[in-house]
Design a protein around this motif. Structure first.
Motif, short mmCIF file in Angstrom:
data_model
loop_
_atom_site.label_atom_id
_atom_site.label_comp_id
_atom_site.label_asym_id
_atom_site.label_seq_id
_atom_site.Cartn_x
_atom_site.Cartn_y
_atom_site.Cartn_z
N UNK A 1 -14.94 -15.87 35.34
CA UNK A 1 -15.24 -17.06 34.52
C UNK A 1 -16.28 -17.96 35.20
N UNK A 2 -17.27 -17.36 35.81
CA UNK A 2 -18.33 -18.09 36.49
C UNK A 2 -19.12 -17.13 37.36
N UNK A 3 -20.13 -17.65 38.03
CA UNK A 3 -21.00 -16.82 38.88
C UNK A 3 -20.67 -16.96 40.36
N UNK B 1 -18.07 -15.11 31.89
CA UNK B 1 -17.61 -15.73 30.65
C UNK B 1 -17.22 -17.15 31.02
N UNK B 2 -18.09 -18.11 30.73
CA UNK B 2 -17.96 -19.45 31.32
C UNK B 2 -17.54 -20.53 30.34
N UNK C 1 -26.72 -19.37 25.58
CA UNK C 1 -25.84 -18.88 26.65
C UNK C 1 -24.50 -18.42 26.09
N UNK C 2 -23.94 -19.20 25.16
CA UNK C 2 -22.64 -18.83 24.60
C UNK C 2 -22.75 -17.55 23.79
N UNK C 3 -23.82 -17.42 23.01
CA UNK C 3 -24.00 -16.20 22.22
C UNK C 3 -24.13 -14.99 23.13
N UNK D 1 -5.51 -21.38 38.26
CA UNK D 1 -5.69 -22.62 37.51
C UNK D 1 -5.92 -22.34 36.03
N UNK D 2 -5.91 -23.43 35.25
CA UNK D 2 -6.03 -23.31 33.80
C UNK D 2 -7.37 -22.72 33.37
N UNK D 3 -8.45 -23.07 34.05
CA UNK D 3 -9.77 -22.52 33.69
C UNK D 3 -9.70 -21.00 33.72
N UNK D 4 -9.16 -20.44 34.79
CA UNK D 4 -9.13 -18.99 34.95
C UNK D 4 -8.09 -18.32 34.05
N UNK D 5 -6.92 -18.91 33.95
CA UNK D 5 -5.87 -18.28 33.16
C UNK D 5 -6.19 -18.32 31.67
#
Length: 412
Positions: free
Chosen positions: A98-100, A118-119, A157-159, A181-185
């Motif tokens: 969920x990030x780089x 997927x951010x 970016x989202x597309x 954490x919530x971002x990852x889960x």
């Protein structure tokens, strides 16, 4: 609190020779009587031994014993020198994150598979069950407005990222890298719930802590050696996990948080890090008495304690000490505080707007002090509209809130 015996690692790397040196230094202090706090942890009838000092050092780093500390260091070193992924056909693997933040470290560690991001920050803004085009438009509108980004850039970016999701289906192998954490889960359940057909082999690496790291924030802080160490710990994603992800995603997108809360309070989920993350995210709903999310409440408490403090210092204090399950980046945190600053009835006063936002001094307004004390409710003021998942919160209207037991109740 006793002074630390060792220098806690941030990236997970622990030097055994350095710990041996510290143990010898501690032994000298124990024998001379200059370490009374540690001396109290040892038997009083015997002379302190090196093994005693080593055990104290190991426990200070989060290990039950010196042999367990040494075994962990040896395992990390072995993983770095003999990476199992070389003999494991890793080059055919898709790595999803969920990030780089780990992409470069994966390359340094020797990983050669494809990396995918997927951010979409699903822990903020509206997340509703809508057709794909409407859903993406909703998310683009929120992200571009909340973060002050160009809509066309966010849309592109989202597309790109959502168009990559089908690459997961029928690929030879995919590995999802997550923390607690919530971002990852939320990233995890979003990806799993989106699958019509899974990869031929789908695996999960997730961790809530790393031995020797005093405050583990996320996988991105780890050294490349530690990513190699995590690799053999991956586990297959089961059909039960996929079904749970679909259930959790539907609950998170719903206009009522009741099903979401039931999952958050369970102890038996087959994705073991999901319930704590859902429970923490549930606390972004307003408190019944003050109308504040947990992030808002902790931030106001920090500002109240400092009296006047730069926004960046509030973020550092929150992430470094106060937040029970860190999930926000600095830009996300800035977006959280802006409504409390910019409202016609603000809770926070911001000075020196000519400075970059992280350096601007913050103080509480009189209303902010009253809300923090529970003498006024933020959602009875002119709080801007806010969403948590599929739950819409509008000032002056009935809304969902959390009671003291962290269960949702309707506040008329």
């Amino acid at each position: 609190m006793p002074a630390r015996l060792s220098s806690p690692s941030h990236d997970g790397r622990i030097n055994l020779e350095q710990q041996r040196k510290r143990a010898k230094e501690l032994l000298q202090r124990l024998r001379s009587g200059s370490a009374p706090e540690q001396q109290a942890l040892l038997p009083t009838s015997t002379e302190p031994r090196l093994a005693d000092a080593q055990r104290l050092i190991a426990r200070d780093l989060g290990f039950k014993s010196w042999p367990k500390l040494k075994a962990h260091i040896d395992a990390v070193d072995f993983a770095a020198r003999h990476p199992q992924f070389i003999a494991d056909d890793e080059a055919r693997t898709q790595h999803w994150r969920c990030g780089s933040d780990i992409q470069h470290s994966l390359q340094l560690a020797g990983f050669t598979g494809a990396f995918h991001m997927f951010t979409d920050p699903l822990c903020m803004g509206p997340v509703r069950d809508l057709p794909p085009a409407q859903y993406q438009a909703m998310r683009v509108d929120y992200i571009s407005q909340a973060y002050g980004l160009k809509r066309a850039d966010v849309q592109r970016k989202m597309a790109d990222e959502y168009n990559q999701l089908p690459l997961l289906e029928d690929c030879p192998r995919a590995v999802l890298w997550c923390e607690a954490d919530a971002y990852d889960q939320l990233f995890l359940i979003r990806l799993l719930s989106s699958l019509d057909r899974g990869p031929q082999q789908l695996e999960l690496i997730q961790t809530a802590q790393v031995p020797g790291v005093q405050r583990f924030i996320g996988i991105g802080q780890l050294a490349p050696d530690l990513l190699a160490w995590l690799w053999p710990q991956r586990q297959p994603v089961t059909e039960a996990m996929v079904q749970l992800a679909r259930q959790a995603w539907a609950a998170y997108c719903a206009p009522s948080p009741e099903a979401w809360a039931r999952l958050a309070h369970r102890q038996d989920l087959c994705l073991p890090l999901l319930a704590p993350a859902l429970l923490r995210q549930l606390q972004e709903l307003p408190g019944l008495d003050d109308g504040l999310s947990l992030t808002e409440r902790l931030s106001l408490q920090i500002i109240a304690e400092f009296g006047e403090v730069p926004l960046g210092r509030v973020f550092a204090e929150l992430m470094g000490k106060r937040e029970p399950l860190p999930f926000l980046g600095d830009l996300m945190f800035h977006a959280v505080l802006r409504p409390l600053i910019d409202s016609p009835t603000p809770l926070i006063s911001e000075a020196q707007p000519e400075l970059e936002w992280a350096r601007r001094p913050l103080t509480l307004t009189a209303l902010g002090e009253r809300v923090l004390a529970g003498q006024a409710n933020w959602l009875d003021q002119q709080a801007p509209e806010r969403w948590v998942g599929g739950v819409r919160l509008q000032a002056g209207q009935g809304h969902w809130a959390l009671d003291q037991a962290l269960h949702p109740v309707w506040r008329a």
